[in-house]
Design a protein around this motif. Structure first.
Motif, mmCIF file in Angstrom:
data_model
loop_
_atom_site.group_PDB
_atom_site.id
_atom_site.type_symbol
_atom_site.label_atom_id
_atom_site.label_comp_id
_atom_site.label_asym_id
_atom_site.label_seq_id
_atom_site.Cartn_x
_atom_site.Cartn_y
_atom_site.Cartn_z
ATOM 1 N N ASP A 51 71.615 37.138 74.706
ATOM 2 C CA ASP A 51 71.744 36.040 74.407
ATOM 3 C C ASP A 51 70.893 34.768 74.593
ATOM 4 O OD1 ASP A 51 72.028 36.391 76.654
ATOM 5 O OD2 ASP A 51 74.483 36.128 77.544
ATOM 6 N N GLU A 52 71.267 34.206 74.857
ATOM 7 C CA GLU A 52 70.566 32.751 74.914
ATOM 8 C C GLU A 52 70.147 32.952 76.945
ATOM 9 O OE1 GLU A 52 71.531 28.543 73.766
ATOM 10 O OE2 GLU A 52 71.411 29.813 71.391
ATOM 11 N N LYS A 64 79.699 43.978 72.331
ATOM 12 C CA LYS A 64 78.981 43.346 74.092
ATOM 13 C C LYS A 64 79.319 44.626 74.675
ATOM 14 C CE LYS A 64 79.857 40.491 77.859
ATOM 15 N NZ LYS A 64 80.646 39.794 78.729
#
Length: 565
Positions: free
Chosen positions: A136-137, A171
């Motif tokens: 993710d970011e 995930k």
């Protein structure tokens, strides 16, 4: 048990029979091979696909053996994916296995995602690339791509196009089960089988205006240097002609009392044997062989699309190098005989094993690091034995044949003037006429004629580009030879004009110093044009760049000495 990509197989009592073909019948098995996985920025740091805790399909495993020596040396590690794919038979999204995610497997995938790991697969010899996952970011949570969406194009009964889309982002969490799935869609394509690799080429990169400008710039350099050399020679010959015309009008006493100057003073020493003639002649012979290999391989690559087959370029280079061993023996042995050498067997051994020992020594060192990393680039023991057999049973005998022919056909000195019994003292000269200065400056112009082409070659080898413009490479090779010859002629002229007759090594090293500038450029390329990291990739890069630069320097030095004389 064996399997070749694009082969049709039939199983009889657990025996798999293979027939090499790229043509399929409807519902015939199409094999998806998993090759290697590794960090995107380190192209040569690759590992077996299943070194990551991926799972395979349930279909019966079949094994693949290395088709060529080049494939084995380049670390190709094809493993069967276990996916059931049949020609023209579409497969909807289907789960083929599940990964039992524990802490160790999660850590392995997280490490791979952080280092931008991606993998390579093959269908009918067509490469496909996919990424393992993404973060993710914030870089705190990591996701695995679980769905391989394959789209295969066919033209008649041949596969001409393959595309992969990665979907199904899941995930990574411990103590979970992650389902891996795939789908296959077939579509008709107008792409011809002979043109199916065109999609992997990058004309906008290799045929950029800068590439054309570099060729034009090198061509203008050739015109300038040829003009300079012609001017020097014409000036010298004009003065000599005027002087000889004047001497014809003198009587014998005045002619004898006339004083020679410049390079004319060393005419009795210029053909004196070089220092260390055994090493010098071995280098010249090796340089002739490297030039022959380069020329022939480029010609073959221009005629045949070697980039379409795994390891074909390396296999071709090894074969041509072994086949051209008589060239090494002929030129090295004849030069050593002309210089009065008597230990011709030792010279033959040194000439035969100089380049193989350098390459194998570097590979052996890097192989220790590859084994420590468990990388696919670790060369198998059987491949090492095969390379040693080529050296001892092919290269050495052919080199011996060339040496005997060279000594007998062109090993007699045929100098135009007699060599003085006593070497002439070398007078003091200005600092810029010293051999060391000439050697350092001699490689600048040859490097200037090729350094842009070096960028394209480096990018194709160390990055993800396929080099295919071998016409450019041939033109650059010709330009390099012309520039090298012109530079060495000028350097030798200045050296002899300073009444220094030690021209052989100076001429060789002034041309060979191009290798120093190429190796220095490789440092710039590493730090400013790539994002490589780690001990293995760094050792691989600088080790083989040293081999490449040294081979290039030997070839340039040979071109300067041989074509100059």
């Amino acid at each position: 048990v064996c399997f070749l990509p694009g082969a049709s197989c039939a199983a009889y009592a657990d025996l798999i029979l293979c027939v090499v073909t790229s043509q399929y019948t409807d519902k015939e098995e199409v094999v998806l091979w998993m090759n290697t996985v590794g960090p995107y920025h380190n192209r040569q740091e690759t590992y077996k696909y299943f070194s990551l805790p991926f799972c395979a399909g349930s279909k019966k495993t079949i094994s693949h053996y290395h088709e060529t020596l080049g494939e084995a040396l380049q670390g190709v590690e094809l493993e069967f994916s276990g996916l059931d794919i049949k020609f023209k038979e579409e497969v909807m999204q289907n789960t083929y296995c599940e990964i039992e995610m524990d802490k160790a497997k999660q850590d392995a995938f997280v490490y791979a995602i952080k280092n931008h790991y991606w993998y390579q697969m093959y269908i009918d010899d067509l490469p496909i690339w996919g990424i393992v996952g993404e973060a993710d970011e914030n870089g705190e949570e990591h996701y695995l791509w679980t769905y391989k969406k394959l789209e295969i194009g066919y033209n008649g009964n041949r596969i001409v196009d393959v595309n992969l889309t990665s979907e199904g982002k899941v995930k990574l969490m411990p103590n979970t089960r992650i389902a891996m799935s795939y789908s296959v869609k077939w579509k008709k394509s107008d792409v011809k089988f002979e043109d199916r690799f065109d999609k992997y080429l990058d004309p906008s990169f290799f045929q950029h205006r800068i590439h054309w400008f570099s060729i034009f710039n090198s061509f203008m350099m050739v015109i300038f240097l040829v003009g300079l050399v012609s001017m020097i020679l014409m000036r010298t010959l004009r003065k000599d002609y005027a002087r000889y015309s004047k001497e014809e009008e003198m009587d014998d006493m005045d002619r004898d009392l006339g004083d020679e100057y410049g390079w004319k003073q060393v005419h009795g020493d210029v053909f004196r044997p070089s220092s260390h003639p055994l090493i010098f002649s071995s280098l010249i012979g090796s340089g002739c062989q490297i030039f022959s290999v380069s020329f022939i391989v480029i010609i073959v690559a221009m005629v045949e699309d070697l980039y379409t087959e795994r390891g074909s370029m390396l296999s071709t280079a090894i074969f041509v190098y072994a086949a051209t061993s008589p060239v090494n023996g002929y030129f090295g042995g004849s030069l050593y005989a002309k210089q009065g050498g008597r230990r011709w067997i030792k010279q033959m051994f040194i000439g035969a094993f100089m380049i193989p020992a350098m390459v194998c020594g570097t590979a052996f060192f890097i192989n220790f690091i590859a084994i420590y990393y468990h990388a696919s680039r670790a060369i198998p023991f059987g491949t090492m034995v095969a390379v040693c057999c080529i050296c001892f049973f092919v290269i050495l005998p052919l080199n011996l044949v060339g040496t005997i022919l060279g000594r007998n056909l062109s090993g007699q000195p045929n100098f135009p003037c007699r060599v003085n019994a006593v070497p002439r003292p070398i007078p003091e000269k200005k600092w810029f006429m010293e051999p060391a200065v000439i050697v350092c400056l001699g490689g600048i112009l040859p490097f200037g004629s090729i350094f842009i082409e070096m960028y394209f070659i480096f990018t194709s080898f160390w990055a993800y580009k396929i080099y295919y413009v071998y016409g450019f490479m041939m033109l650059v090779l010709v330009i390099l030879c012309i520039v090298t010859v012109c530079v060495t002629i000028v350097c030798t002229y200045f050296l002899l004009n300073a009444e220094d007759y030690r021209w052989q090594w100076t001429s060789f090293l002034s041309a060979a110093s191009t290798a120093v500038y190429v190796y220095m450029y490789s440092f710039y390329y590493y730090f400013f044009k790539t994002k490589m990291y780690g001990l293995f990739q760094t050792s691989f890069y600088f080790g083989y760049m040293a081999v490449f630069s040294t081979a290039l320097g030997i070839m340039c030095g040979e071109s300067g000495v041989c074509l100059e004389t």
